[in-house]
Scaffold this motif. Structure first.
Motif, PDB file in Angstrom:
ATOM      1  N   ALA A  99       1.219  -1.451   0.111  1.00  0.00           N
ATOM      2  CA  ALA A  99      -0.226  -0.208  -0.036  1.00  0.00           C
ATOM      3  C   ALA A  99       1.252   1.521   0.407  1.00  0.00           C
ATOM      4  O   ALA A  99       0.360   2.030  -0.937  1.00  0.00           O
ATOM      5  N   ASP A 100       1.935   1.096   0.311  1.00  0.00           N
ATOM      6  CA  ASP A 100       3.040   2.703   0.984  1.00  0.00           C
ATOM      7  C   ASP A 100       3.435   2.602  -0.737  1.00  0.00           C
ATOM      8  O   ASP A 100       4.064   4.031  -0.624  1.00  0.00           O
ATOM      9  N   LEU A 101       3.578   1.665  -1.583  1.00  0.00           N
ATOM     10  CA  LEU A 101       4.002   2.138  -2.456  1.00  0.00           C
ATOM     11  C   LEU A 101       3.599   3.490  -3.786  1.00  0.00           C
ATOM     12  O   LEU A 101       2.785   2.648  -3.583  1.00  0.00           O
ATOM     13  N   PRO A 102       4.360   3.977  -4.345  1.00  0.00           N
ATOM     14  CA  PRO A 102       3.342   5.122  -5.280  1.00  0.00           C
ATOM     15  C   PRO A 102       2.656   4.308  -5.983  1.00  0.00           C
ATOM     16  O   PRO A 102       3.454   3.171  -6.688  1.00  0.00           O
ATOM     17  N   GLU A 103       2.393   5.003  -6.062  1.00  0.00           N
ATOM     18  CA  GLU A 103       1.253   4.557  -7.671  1.00  0.00           C
ATOM     19  C   GLU A 103       1.801   4.354  -9.363  1.00  0.00           C
ATOM     20  O   GLU A 103       2.953   4.873  -9.678  1.00  0.00           O
ATOM     21  N   SER A 104       1.347   3.740 -10.437  1.00  0.00           N
ATOM     22  CA  SER A 104       1.880   3.015 -11.212  1.00  0.00           C
ATOM     23  C   SER A 104       2.087   4.033 -11.685  1.00  0.00           C
ATOM     24  O   SER A 104       3.539   4.109 -12.982  1.00  0.00           O
ATOM     25  N   ALA A 105       0.974   5.307 -12.176  1.00  0.00           N
ATOM     26  CA  ALA A 105       1.182   5.933 -13.096  1.00  0.00           C
ATOM     27  C   ALA A 105       2.169   7.495 -13.061  1.00  0.00           C
ATOM     28  O   ALA A 105       2.996   7.339 -13.498  1.00  0.00           O
ATOM     29  N   LEU A 106       2.680   7.315 -11.162  1.00  0.00           N
ATOM     30  CA  LEU A 106       3.491   8.228 -11.466  1.00  0.00           C
ATOM     31  C   LEU A 106       4.659   7.915 -11.912  1.00  0.00           C
ATOM     32  O   LEU A 106       6.223   8.948 -12.237  1.00  0.00           O
ATOM     33  N   LEU A 107       5.299   6.368 -11.744  1.00  0.00           N
ATOM     34  CA  LEU A 107       6.195   5.759 -11.707  1.00  0.00           C
ATOM     35  C   LEU A 107       6.370   5.774 -13.383  1.00  0.00           C
ATOM     36  O   LEU A 107       7.605   6.257 -14.016  1.00  0.00           O
ATOM     37  N   LYS A 108       5.240   5.916 -14.288  1.00  0.00           N
ATOM     38  CA  LYS A 108       5.918   6.200 -15.034  1.00  0.00           C
ATOM     39  C   LYS A 108       5.789   7.354 -15.493  1.00  0.00           C
ATOM     40  O   LYS A 108       6.936   7.194 -16.678  1.00  0.00           O
ATOM     41  N   GLU A 109       5.189   8.119 -14.989  1.00  0.00           N
ATOM     42  CA  GLU A 109       5.972   9.664 -15.399  1.00  0.00           C
ATOM     43  C   GLU A 109       7.002   9.513 -15.277  1.00  0.00           C
ATOM     44  O   GLU A 109       7.871  10.301 -15.742  1.00  0.00           O
ATOM     45  N   VAL A 110       7.733   9.086 -13.643  1.00  0.00           N
ATOM     46  CA  VAL A 110       9.276   9.433 -13.940  1.00  0.00           C
ATOM     47  C   VAL A 110       9.839   8.859 -14.361  1.00  0.00           C
ATOM     48  O   VAL A 110      10.942   9.325 -15.401  1.00  0.00           O
ATOM     49  N   LEU A 111       9.666   7.387 -15.385  1.00  0.00           N
ATOM     50  CA  LEU A 111      10.570   6.865 -15.729  1.00  0.00           C
ATOM     51  C   LEU A 111      10.560   7.631 -17.444  1.00  0.00           C
ATOM     52  O   LEU A 111      10.991   7.754 -17.720  1.00  0.00           O
ATOM     53  N   GLY A 153      10.018  11.068 -18.093  1.00  0.00           N
ATOM     54  CA  GLY A 153      10.471  12.317 -17.347  1.00  0.00           C
ATOM     55  C   GLY A 153      12.342  11.150 -17.489  1.00  0.00           C
ATOM     56  O   GLY A 153      13.554  12.419 -18.204  1.00  0.00           O
ATOM     57  N   LEU A 154      12.411  10.520 -17.288  1.00  0.00           N
ATOM     58  CA  LEU A 154      14.060  10.518 -16.647  1.00  0.00           C
ATOM     59  C   LEU A 154      14.416  10.166 -18.799  1.00  0.00           C
ATOM     60  O   LEU A 154      15.425  10.166 -18.908  1.00  0.00           O
TER      61      LEU A 154
END
Lengths: 120, 572
Positions: free
Chosen positions: A102-114, A116-117
């Motif tokens: 539950a503490d993990l960040p949202e997958s959408a957020l992660l995709k956005e980070v990816l 951006g990188l």
């Protein structure tokens, strides 16, 4: 008469390590991945396996890791850990898998980070 | 003794000669006739004269007759006298002869015969008596005496012979029992054959003794051989059982790792049974002069020693171990110490009530390690205590002193004598019996580092993968953790093959198996061939497979290689 090869193993039999016990009283306490932390330092006169467990678990270690380090079956390690827990020398903690997920960040957020990188 | 001298001859009485009487008578008669003639008347004178003459003639005739008769009588008397004298002389001579015979000749004969001369010689040289009867007596006496002397001499010779033989027999017997037999028995015990012993033996001269000794030695030889054969056969057979039990234990340990908790308790029970079986077979094997089933090549810490001992007895749950000692027993003695402690714990557990505990304490003293095993069972009686002390002293390790099925303490005695362990019994403060075992310092491993080099080098071959991890684990915790984790697919073959040791290991391990001079070092428990295989591989590769014919180039090459071999770390 040919000379027999020498024994390289240990003279300890597992039933002498466990004192004749072959299963734990409560099978629910220690899972394979239960984290174990030692609460005190080893004292002289303790069973050598207990000493090694307490030394190993200065940092939290899972039951499987302890078993691998001790080179003993899980069942035996559970019995040993149960002894230590009953004496209050260790604490056992179940890894809270659900809470961690539950503490993990949202997958959408992660995709956005990816994304951006990659654009960097 | 002297015989009485013969009587003196009687003297004839003094008498007047007969002729005087006759002459006087004749004169008287003539006077009377003359007177008558003178007186007669003349007438008658002529008649008277005639008558007187006639009468005178008659008287004369009478007188003459009387005289003749008297003369004859006298002659007869003198003849009788002479005869009497002759008889006297003979008697006296005979008496003298007899006296001589008795007083002189016979003692002389006795002396001569005693001196050993022949009867005929003695008779010939002796003065013979004149009397044939006495001579006969002398001859008979001499013959009989000679015979008697001969018999006496023969008897004495026989007696001397018998005494000599007896003395010789006694001496032979004494020598037999004092030196010959013990020496023969000792030689036979050392394994010599009966013929060898008999050849080296100082045989007695007496034939029957010789036969007796020979038979005894042969019988003893057969018995010794039988005993030795039985012992060797049983030791060999037990060795196979031991090997099987050890491999079963290894398999069980493997299964305990591979199988889950559902069969774990069953496996532990099997493990325990097999361990007890190992104790039984080891006990018999040690009694039979064999070896223990296991041999450790590394020091075993005291905790493992105690656990290994307690794991072999049936009631191991009743044994409480109190040990804070970190000393380790040297590998060569570890199995013996374990077996000894297991026997003593087994005894303590068997002879105490099944609800009481047996306590084992370990103390470190300057004299060594003191292990005390105390039970709270019945106090041993004095006789039982004496027997136990006698058994564990190890003084008599002969199988003949075994009592029934009580073999454990005899094995303890053998092991204690072998390793110089002292085992003492004393009454326990817990009410039962206490056994104090003192392990001398030479049985303890020298604690220079965490683990001696030999233990580590031999540990490696068991793990073909991840050997670095094994080494660190071993370094961290010496003995109890030394059991390598077998990979599930790679079942460790027991006994581990030493030949696999060298190949996969690096040059470090291989270099350790050789001296700086290049000679191979045999690790304990490995054969020389295995150690040689453990030496650097490049050498083996560089060695020509078949030695070429002797030429200068090859010789120089060999010299060069021998120089290279001195390098402790040859290029891999």
């Amino acid at each position: 008469m040919t000379r027999r090869p020498v024994d390289t193993g240990s003279p300890d039999r597992l039933y002498t390590v466990t004192g004749g016990r072959s299963h734990t009283a409560d099978t629910t306490v220690f899972d394979l991945v239960t984290l174990v932390v030692s609460e005190c330092d080893p004292t002289p006169g303790m069973q050598s396996e207990h000493v090694r467990i307490l030394t190993l678990c200065r940092h939290p270690a899972a039951v499987v890791e302890i078993a691998a380090e001790l080179r003993m079956p899980i069942t035996v390690v559970r019995i040993l850990l149960e002894d230590l827990l009953a004496a209050g020398r260790i604490t056992a903690r179940r890894p809270r898998a659900a809470a961690a997920a539950a503490d993990l960040p949202e997958s959408a957020l992660l995709k956005e980070v990816l994304h951006g990188l990659r654009n960097l | 003794m002297t015989l009485p001298v013969a009587a003196r001859p009687r003297r004839a009485p003094e008498r007047r000669p007969p002729w005087a009487v006759s002459a006087a008578g004749l004169a008287v008669a003539a006077a009377a006739g003359g007177t008558a003639v003178a007186l007669a008347p003349d007438a008658a004178r002529s008649w008277v004269l005639g008558a007187v003459v006639a009468g005178g003639l008659c008287v004369v005739a009478l007188v003459v007759t009387a005289a003749v008769l008297a003369g004859r009588l006298a002659a007869a008397r003198s003849a009788a006298h002479r005869e009497q004298a002759a008889l006297h002389e003979r008697i006296s001579r005979s008496t003298g002869d007899t006296a001589h015979l008795v007083n002189v000749t016979l003692p002389q004969m006795v002396q001569r015969l005693r001196d050993g001369s022949d009867a005929y010689d003695a008779l010939a040289s002796a003065q013979r008596p004149a009397d044939p009867q006495l001579e006969s007596v002398l001859r008979i006496f001499t013959t009989e005496l000679a015979e008697a002397a001969r018999r006496t001499a023969a008897a004495e010779a026989a007696r001397d012979d018998a005494v000599h033989q007896l003395g010789q027999g006694v001496a032979d017997l004494e020598r037999l029992s004092a030196t010959a037999l013990p020496a023969a028995v000792a030689t036979l015990r050392r394994g010599a054959s009966a013929d060898t012993v008999l050849a080296a033996l100082d045989m007695p001269g007496e034939g029957r003794l010789r036969v007796l000794l020979e038979q005894m030695v042969r019988e003893l030889g057969v018995s010794e051989r039988r005993a030795a054969a039985a012992q060797a056969a049983s030791a060999k057979a037990l060795g196979r059982v031991q090997a099987r039990a050890v491999s079963m234990l290894a398999d069980l340990r493997d299964m305990q790792d591979r199988h889950g908790a559902d069969v774990f308790s069953d496996l532990l029970r099997l493990d325990h049974s097999t361990s007890q079986l190992g104790l039984l077979t080891d006990r018999l094997a040690i009694l039979m002069g064999g070896r223990a089933s296991r041999a450790w090549n590394k020091p075993i810490v005291m905790e493992s020693i105690l656990r290994g001992a307690v794991g072999r007895i049936a009631d191991f749950r009743r044994v409480r171990l109190h040990s804070a000692s970190t000393v380790a027993i040297a590998g060569f003695a570890a199995e013996g110490v374990m077996h000894l402690l297991a026997e003593l714990m087994d005894n303590a557990a068997n002879f105490s009530p099944p609800i009481d505990e047996v306590h084992v304490y370990v103390e470190e003293r300057s004299a060594g390690i003191v292990v005390t095993i105390e039970d709270s069972g019945l106090r041993m009686s004095d006789a039982a205590m004496r027997r136990a002390v006698e058994a564990v002293s190890g003084k008599s390790t002969d199988l003949a002193t075994l009592q029934g099925t009580r073999l454990g303490l005899a094995v303890v005695g053998i092991l204690a004598a072998k390793y110089g362990i002292s085992v003492n019994y004393r009454p326990s403060s817990r009410g039962g019996t206490g056994v104090v075992v003192l392990l001398p310092p030479q049985l303890l491993a020298q604690q220079r580092g965490p683990v001696p080099v030999t233990g580590r080098t031999l540990e490696r071959p068991r793990t073909t993968q991840g050997s670095g991890q094994t080494a660190t684990a071993v370094l961290e915790a010496p003995a109890p953790a030394a059991l390598p984790a077998p990979a599930p697919d790679d079942r460790p073959a027991l006994p581990p093959l030493p030949s696999r040791a060298a190949g996969a290991e690096g040059s470090d391990d291989a270099a350790r198996a050789a001296t700086p001079g290049g000679l191979p070092v045999r690790p304990p428990g490995r054969t020389m061939a295995a150690a040689d295989r453990g030496r650097p591989a490049p050498e083996a590769a560089d060695e020509p497979a078949t030695p070429p014919a002797r030429n200068p180039g090859a010789s120089f090459g060999a010299f060069h290689q021998s120089q290279r071999r001195k390098d402790p770390r040859p290029p891999a």
